[in-house]
Design an enzyme around this catalytic site. Structure first.
Site, PDB file in Angstrom:
ATOM      1  N   LYS A  20      14.362  19.974  69.989  1.00  0.00           N
ATOM      2  CA  LYS A  20      14.817  21.191  70.674  1.00  0.00           C
ATOM      3  C   LYS A  20      14.863  20.945  72.188  1.00  0.00           C
ATOM      4  O   LYS A  20      14.317  19.940  72.678  1.00  0.00           O
ATOM      5  CB  LYS A  20      13.873  22.353  70.342  1.00  0.00           C
ATOM      6  CG  LYS A  20      12.434  22.153  70.793  1.00  0.00           C
ATOM      7  CD  LYS A  20      11.521  23.230  70.221  1.00  0.00           C
ATOM      8  CE  LYS A  20      10.075  22.990  70.606  1.00  0.00           C
ATOM      9  NZ  LYS A  20       9.157  23.960  69.958  1.00  0.00           N
ATOM     10  N   TYR A  70       8.798  20.526 105.012  1.00  0.00           N
ATOM     11  CA  TYR A  70       8.751  21.992 105.010  1.00  0.00           C
ATOM     12  C   TYR A  70       7.319  22.504 105.091  1.00  0.00           C
ATOM     13  O   TYR A  70       6.418  21.978 104.426  1.00  0.00           O
ATOM     14  CB  TYR A  70       9.375  22.544 103.725  1.00  0.00           C
ATOM     15  CG  TYR A  70      10.878  22.540 103.717  1.00  0.00           C
ATOM     16  CD1 TYR A  70      11.609  23.264 104.663  1.00  0.00           C
ATOM     17  CD2 TYR A  70      11.578  21.832 102.744  1.00  0.00           C
ATOM     18  CE1 TYR A  70      12.989  23.271 104.644  1.00  0.00           C
ATOM     19  CE2 TYR A  70      12.959  21.836 102.709  1.00  0.00           C
ATOM     20  CZ  TYR A  70      13.669  22.555 103.659  1.00  0.00           C
ATOM     21  OH  TYR A  70      15.025  22.561 103.627  1.00  0.00           O
TER      22      TYR A  70
HETATM   23  C1  LIG Z   1       8.138  23.093  69.436  1.00  0.00           C
HETATM   24  C2  LIG Z   1       7.510  23.202  68.111  1.00  0.00           C
HETATM   25  C3  LIG Z   1       6.874  22.085  67.537  1.00  0.00           C
HETATM   26  C4  LIG Z   1       6.623  20.801  68.300  1.00  0.00           C
HETATM   27  O1  LIG Z   1       5.506  21.007  69.127  1.00  0.00           O
HETATM   28  P1  LIG Z   1       4.854  19.803  69.988  1.00  0.00           P
HETATM   29  O2  LIG Z   1       3.639  20.386  70.577  1.00  0.00           O
HETATM   30  O3  LIG Z   1       5.875  19.433  71.009  1.00  0.00           O
HETATM   31  O4  LIG Z   1       4.599  18.713  69.027  1.00  0.00           O
HETATM   32  C5  LIG Z   1       6.414  22.209  66.242  1.00  0.00           C
HETATM   33  N1  LIG Z   1       6.551  23.364  65.562  1.00  0.00           N
HETATM   34  C6  LIG Z   1       7.122  24.466  66.084  1.00  0.00           C
HETATM   35  C7  LIG Z   1       7.223  25.710  65.295  1.00  0.00           C
HETATM   36  C8  LIG Z   1       7.615  24.426  67.381  1.00  0.00           C
HETATM   37  O5  LIG Z   1       8.176  25.509  67.920  1.00  0.00           O
END
Ligand SMILES: *Cc1c(COP(=O)(O)O)cnc(C)c1O
Length: 379
Positions: free
Chosen positions: A34, A254
Site C-alpha cells: 500500500k 532559517y
Molecule cells: C498496513 C497494514 C499491515 C502492514 O503493517 P506493517 O506494520 O507495515 O507490517 C498489515 N495489516 C493491515 C491490516 C494493515 O493495514
C-alpha cells in the site's frame, strides 16, 4: 546538469526480506505494498515478486487497479475493503480479495449475491480484538461469519485481526488481542491472519496461516532492539553542491537556530522537506558523507539542507550524502525527527527512484553531470 538527488531501491533486498518474513512466520504471506509500497514504487516492487509471493495487499481499490493494470495477476487483498457496491463490483471483476470489517460491507455482499453473474470474491472477515479501529466486535463475529458464508459470491473466508502494539513486546495488549481473537472465532473454520511485521517478528503464537508484513519488507525494523537480518531497501542520497566555512559565532539557515561554536565547514546538500526529508530532523541527525558519519546542522529547508563537513578529510563539493539506507538507519533518522520510519519512507517524493540489485556497487555511479531523472535499470 540534473539535480543530484536520488532514491535507490534495491529490489533484491525487498525480495530477501519478503522470503525471510515468510520463513519466520510459516504458511503464506501477503506482501503489503500500500501507499506506493511505502514510497518505494508499488508496481516495480510487486513486479519483482509477482508469481513468487503468495499475493499482495493494498489499502484500497485504486491501488489494486494500478497493480492489475501493470499486469500483476497475483492475489491482491484490499485492506480497507470496498467503500460501496460499485467498488465491490469492480473488485469482483478484477478478481481481488476484500476485507469485510463492517455491516455495510456485508450488506453490499448480500446485495451483490443477488446479481448472480458475479464472480465469487475471497473475503477476509476482520475481528476487532481490541484496537477498536475497524472490525466486528467479538460478539458480532459468529453472526457476521454466518451471513458471509451464506452469500453465494463469498469464496474463501479468512479470519483476521490487526494489532495495536505488536511493536511494543513489553505491553500486555498483544497477548490480550490474541486471546480475544481466539475466543471470538472459536469453532469457525477457515484460515487465519493476525500478524503485521512486528507480529511476524516477535509474536510466535500469533503466527497462523497468513502473514501481512509491510514495513519489514522495506528493511526497517519495527522493533528497535531486535536484529533479524533485514536488508535496507531504499538508500536516499544527495550530493554536496556548495560549501562554505562559517566562523565561531555565525549562525546558519532559517531561524538562525544553529550557532557555530567554532569554525565550521558547511556542506549544502540538494534535498529538503519538499522531497520528503523531515523538516523536524534537528541539528545532530546523522548523515553519511562519502561513507563517513556526520550530522545535519541547522534547519532543513524546502529544497536543501546543511551538513557538517568539519574534520571530514577529503570531502567537499561532489561528495555523496546518504540521508538513510545502508549506512544510516532510517529508524535512527525517524527517532531524531520524532516520527517512525513508515512516515519517512511514505513521504519520499519529487526524487527519482533508481531500481537496482543487491550490492549497491552494482548501481551505476551517479554522475553529477550526466544523470537523467527517472533512470530505471535492473540487472
Ligand atoms: C498496513 C497494514 C499491515 C502492514 O503493517 P506493517 O506494520 O507495515 O507490517 C498489515 N495489516 C493491515 C491490516 C494493515 O493495514
Amino acid at each position: 546538469m540534473t539535480r543530484p538527488t536520488v532514491a535507490k531501491v534495491d529490489l533484491d533486498a525487498f525480495a530477501h526480506n519478503y522470503f525471510l518474513a515468510r520463513r519466520l512466520h510459516g504458511g503464506q504471506a501477503l506482501a503489503v505494498v500500500k501507499a506506493n509500497a511505502y514510497g518505494h514504487g508499488a508496481v516495480r516492487c510487486a513486479q519483482h515478486l509477482a508469481g513468487r509471493a503468495d499475493g499482495f495487499a493494498v489499502a484500497f481499490l485504486k491501488e489494486a487497479q494500478t497493480l492489475r493494470q501493470a499486469g500483476i495477476d497475483d492475489p491482491i487483498l484490499i485492506l480497507e475493503g470496498c467503500f460501496d457496491a460499485e467498488e465491490l463490483e469492480c473488485a469482483c471483476e478484477l478478481g481481488l480479495w476484500t476485507v469485510v470489517h463492517q455491516e455495510s460491507q456485508l450488506v453490499d455482499l448480500e446485495q451483490a449475491a443477488k446479481a448472480s453473474e458475479r464472480q465469487p470474491i475471497n473475503a477476509w472477515l476482520k475481528v476487532n480484538s481490541g484496537m477498536a479501529r475497524a472490525g466486528f466486535n467479538p460478539d458480532q463475529v459468529k453472526d457476521a461469519y454466518r451471513r458471509l458464508r451464506a452469500c453465494s459470491i463469498a469464496g474463501d473466508i479468512v479470519l483476521m485481526t490487526h494489532f495495536a502494539c505488536a511493536d511494543e513486546p513489553e505491553k500486555e495488549m498483544t497477548a490480550l488481542q490474541i486471546a480475544a481473537f481466539d475466543a471470538a472465532v472459536e469453532g469457525i473454520p477457515g484460515d487465519q491472519s493476525l500478524c503485521n511485521s512486528a507480529g511476524v517478528l516477535s509474536w510466535p503464537n500469533a503466527r497462523r496461516d497468513w502473514a501481512r508484513p509491510g514495513i519489514l519488507l522495506y528493511g526497517a525494523e519495527p522493533l528497535p532492539d531486535k536484529r533479524h537480518g533485514l536488508k535496507p531497501v531504499m538508500t536516499l542520497t544527495g550530493r554536496v553542491f556548495a560549501e562554505r566555512t562559517i566562523s565561531a559565532g555565525e549562525s546558519l539557515g532559517y531561524g538562525a537556530t544553529f550557532m557555530a561554536e567554532r569554525e565550521t565547514r558547511v556542506g549544502l546538500v540538494a534535498i529538503g522537506y519538499a522531497d520528503g526529508y523531515p523538516r523536524t530532523a534537528p541539528t545532530g541527525t546523522p548523515v553519511a558523507v562519502d561513507g563517513k558519519v556526520s550530522r545535519i546542522i541547522g534547519r532543513v529547508s524546502m529544497d536543501m539542507l546543511t551538513v557538517d563537513l568539519t574534520n571530514l578529510a577529503g570531502v567537499g563539493v561532489g561528495s555523496q550524502v546518504e540521508l538513510w539506507g545502508n549506512q544510516i538507519d532510517v529508524n535512527e533518522v525517524a527517532a531524531c525527527a520524532g516520527t517512525i520510519s513508515y512516515e519517512l519512507l511514505c513521504n519520499v517524493k519529487r526524487v527519482p527512484i533508481l531500481y537496482g540489485a543487491t550490492a549497491l556497487e552494482h548501481f551505476p555511479s551517479y554522475d553529477i553531470d550526466s544523470t537523467e531523472s527517472k533512470v530505471s535499470i535492473e540487472r
